[in-house]
Design a protein around this motif. Sequence first.
Motif, PDB file in Angstrom:
ATOM      1  N   GLN A   1      -6.870   3.604  18.473  1.00 36.35           N
ATOM      2  CA  GLN A   1      -6.871   2.154  18.670  1.00 36.35           C
ATOM      3  C   GLN A   1      -6.077   1.435  17.581  1.00 36.35           C
ATOM      4  OE1 GLN A   1     -11.226   2.885  19.092  1.00 36.35           O
ATOM      5  NE2 GLN A   1     -11.176   0.912  20.123  1.00 36.35           N
ATOM      6  N   ARG A   2      -5.637   0.233  17.920  1.00 42.20           N
ATOM      7  CA  ARG A   2      -4.990  -0.609  16.897  1.00 42.20           C
ATOM      8  C   ARG A   2      -6.021  -0.898  15.818  1.00 42.20           C
ATOM      9  NH1 ARG A   2      -0.171  -2.462  17.024  1.00 42.20           N
ATOM     10  NH2 ARG A   2       0.985  -2.662  18.964  1.00 42.20           N
ATOM     11  N   ASN A   3      -5.607  -0.786  14.545  1.00 41.40           N
ATOM     12  CA  ASN A   3      -6.569  -0.927  13.467  1.00 41.40           C
ATOM     13  C   ASN A   3      -5.859  -1.349  12.183  1.00 41.40           C
ATOM     14  OD1 ASN A   3      -8.197   1.182  11.229  1.00 41.40           O
ATOM     15  ND2 ASN A   3      -9.291  -0.446  12.261  1.00 41.40           N
ATOM     16  N   VAL A   4      -6.348  -2.421  11.562  1.00 39.87           N
ATOM     17  CA  VAL A   4      -5.707  -2.962  10.363  1.00 39.87           C
ATOM     18  C   VAL A   4      -5.722  -1.945   9.223  1.00 39.87           C
ATOM     19  CG1 VAL A   4      -5.825  -4.775   8.596  1.00 39.87           C
ATOM     20  CG2 VAL A   4      -6.229  -5.346  10.992  1.00 39.87           C
ATOM     21  N   LYS A   5      -6.857  -1.288   9.011  1.00 36.80           N
ATOM     22  CA  LYS A   5      -6.987  -0.328   7.896  1.00 36.80           C
ATOM     23  C   LYS A   5      -5.991   0.829   8.059  1.00 36.80           C
ATOM     24  CE  LYS A   5     -10.515  -2.398   5.938  1.00 36.80           C
ATOM     25  NZ  LYS A   5     -10.350  -3.149   4.702  1.00 36.80           N
ATOM     26  N   LEU A   6      -5.771   1.212   9.305  1.00 39.14           N
ATOM     27  CA  LEU A   6      -4.831   2.298   9.604  1.00 39.14           C
ATOM     28  C   LEU A   6      -3.409   1.901   9.212  1.00 39.14           C
ATOM     29  CD1 LEU A   6      -4.827   5.121  10.903  1.00 39.14           C
ATOM     30  CD2 LEU A   6      -4.498   4.041  13.124  1.00 39.14           C
ATOM     31  N   SER A   7      -3.080   0.624   9.419  1.00 41.29           N
ATOM     32  CA  SER A   7      -1.747   0.108   9.062  1.00 41.29           C
ATOM     33  C   SER A   7      -1.597  -0.065   7.552  1.00 41.29           C
ATOM     34  CB  SER A   7      -1.498  -1.244   9.725  1.00 41.29           C
ATOM     35  OG  SER A   7      -1.780  -1.171  11.097  1.00 41.29           O
ATOM     36  N   GLU A   8      -2.709  -0.407   6.879  1.00 38.65           N
ATOM     37  CA  GLU A   8      -2.651  -0.684   5.435  1.00 38.65           C
ATOM     38  C   GLU A   8      -2.600   0.583   4.581  1.00 38.65           C
ATOM     39  OE1 GLU A   8      -5.316  -4.815   5.389  1.00 38.65           O
ATOM     40  OE2 GLU A   8      -6.157  -2.959   4.578  1.00 38.65           O
ATOM     41  N   SER A   9      -3.284   1.635   5.033  1.00 41.00           N
ATOM     42  CA  SER A   9      -3.496   2.808   4.165  1.00 41.00           C
ATOM     43  C   SER A   9      -2.216   3.469   3.628  1.00 41.00           C
ATOM     44  CB  SER A   9      -4.391   3.839   4.849  1.00 41.00           C
ATOM     45  OG  SER A   9      -3.824   4.295   6.051  1.00 41.00           O
ATOM     46  N   PRO A  10      -1.099   3.581   4.414  1.00 38.54           N
ATOM     47  CA  PRO A  10       0.090   4.236   3.861  1.00 38.54           C
ATOM     48  C   PRO A  10       0.669   3.531   2.632  1.00 38.54           C
ATOM     49  CG  PRO A  10       0.296   4.009   6.236  1.00 38.54           C
ATOM     50  CD  PRO A  10      -0.895   3.209   5.822  1.00 38.54           C
ATOM     51  N   SER A  11       0.513   2.208   2.563  1.00 40.02           N
ATOM     52  CA  SER A  11       1.069   1.478   1.417  1.00 40.02           C
ATOM     53  C   SER A  11       0.307   1.817   0.133  1.00 40.02           C
ATOM     54  CB  SER A  11       1.054  -0.030   1.665  1.00 40.02           C
ATOM     55  OG  SER A  11      -0.279  -0.480   1.803  1.00 40.02           O
ATOM     56  N   HIS A  12      -0.872   2.403   0.279  1.00 40.68           N
ATOM     57  CA  HIS A  12      -1.663   2.841  -0.885  1.00 40.68           C
ATOM     58  C   HIS A  12      -1.487   4.344  -1.136  1.00 40.68           C
ATOM     59  CE1 HIS A  12      -3.909  -0.997  -1.204  1.00 40.68           C
ATOM     60  NE2 HIS A  12      -3.699  -1.042   0.104  1.00 40.68           N
TER      61      HIS A  12
END
Length: 255
Positions: A214-225
Motif C-alpha cells: 500500500q501507499r505509505n508515508v513511512k515507506l517513502s521516508e525511510s530511504p532518506s535515512h
Amino acid sequence: MGKIIAIANQKGGVGKTTTSINLAASLATLEKTVLVVDADPQANASSGLGVDIKDVDCSLYECIINNTDVKEAIYTTDIDGLDIIPSHIDLVGAEIEMLNLPHREEAIKRILSPIKSDYDYILIDCSPSLGLITVNALTAADSVIIPVQCEYFALEGISKLLNTIKIIKSKLNTRLEIEGFLLTMYDSRLKLANQIYYEVKRHFQELVFKTVIQRNVKLSESPSHGLPVILYDADSTGSKNHLALAKEIINKNSL
C-alpha cells in the motif's frame, strides 16, 4: 542452496528498489540470510541500506569488468544476516565495456555462483531498462518478481518484459520462472487502483502475490535515512506489508 530472485520491470518508478530493500530486510528479520545485489547504476538500494557510495572501493562494476573477487564487494548492513553488493555510477558504461566479453550475458551468474550457497535468498535490484545488465540479472536468477504500480499505464510494457523473459528462458536460462507479480503503491480509496488490481488479477491469476504493497508515508521516508522501513518504523503499514510478502515467499518456496 540459495535462491536468486531478480526484481525487474523496465518501467521506472514502480517500486523495484523499495521492494528489494524492504523484502530483503523482512526476510532477514525472519532469520533468513539475504544478499542484495544492486544492479542499478543509480545505486539507490545501496544508499537505502545505509551504504555510503563514496566509501565503496569495490562494487558490482569491479566484479564484472575487472574480475575482482566477489567477496571483496560484499558489505554488511545494520540488519543481522543482510549483506549487499553495492552499485556504482560506472555501471552505466559497463554495458558497452561488456560487449567484447565472452559469454557477456552470464557475467553476474559467474560472479554469484561461488556464494549462492552462502545465502537463503539473493535479491537482484534491476535498473529500469532491458539492457545487458538486466539480461545478466535474469540469466543469473531462478525467478523474477515483477512490481506493478497501481496507476494508469501500469500494464504498459509488461508484455515487452514477459517477451524478454521468454527469450531468456529459451536461450540463456531454462529454469527462469516468474515468482510473482507484486502490486505496489496501492490506495484502496482510488477507483483506478482497484480497477488495476482486478485487471492484473484477471490477467495473471495465481501468479499475483496475495500481499499488496500500500501507499505509505513511512515507506517513502525511510530511504532518506538509509534504513529499511522495518528499522525506521516497524509498526507502519509499509513494514507490515513487506513482512507479509516475505512470509508469502518463504511459504511458497518451502512447499
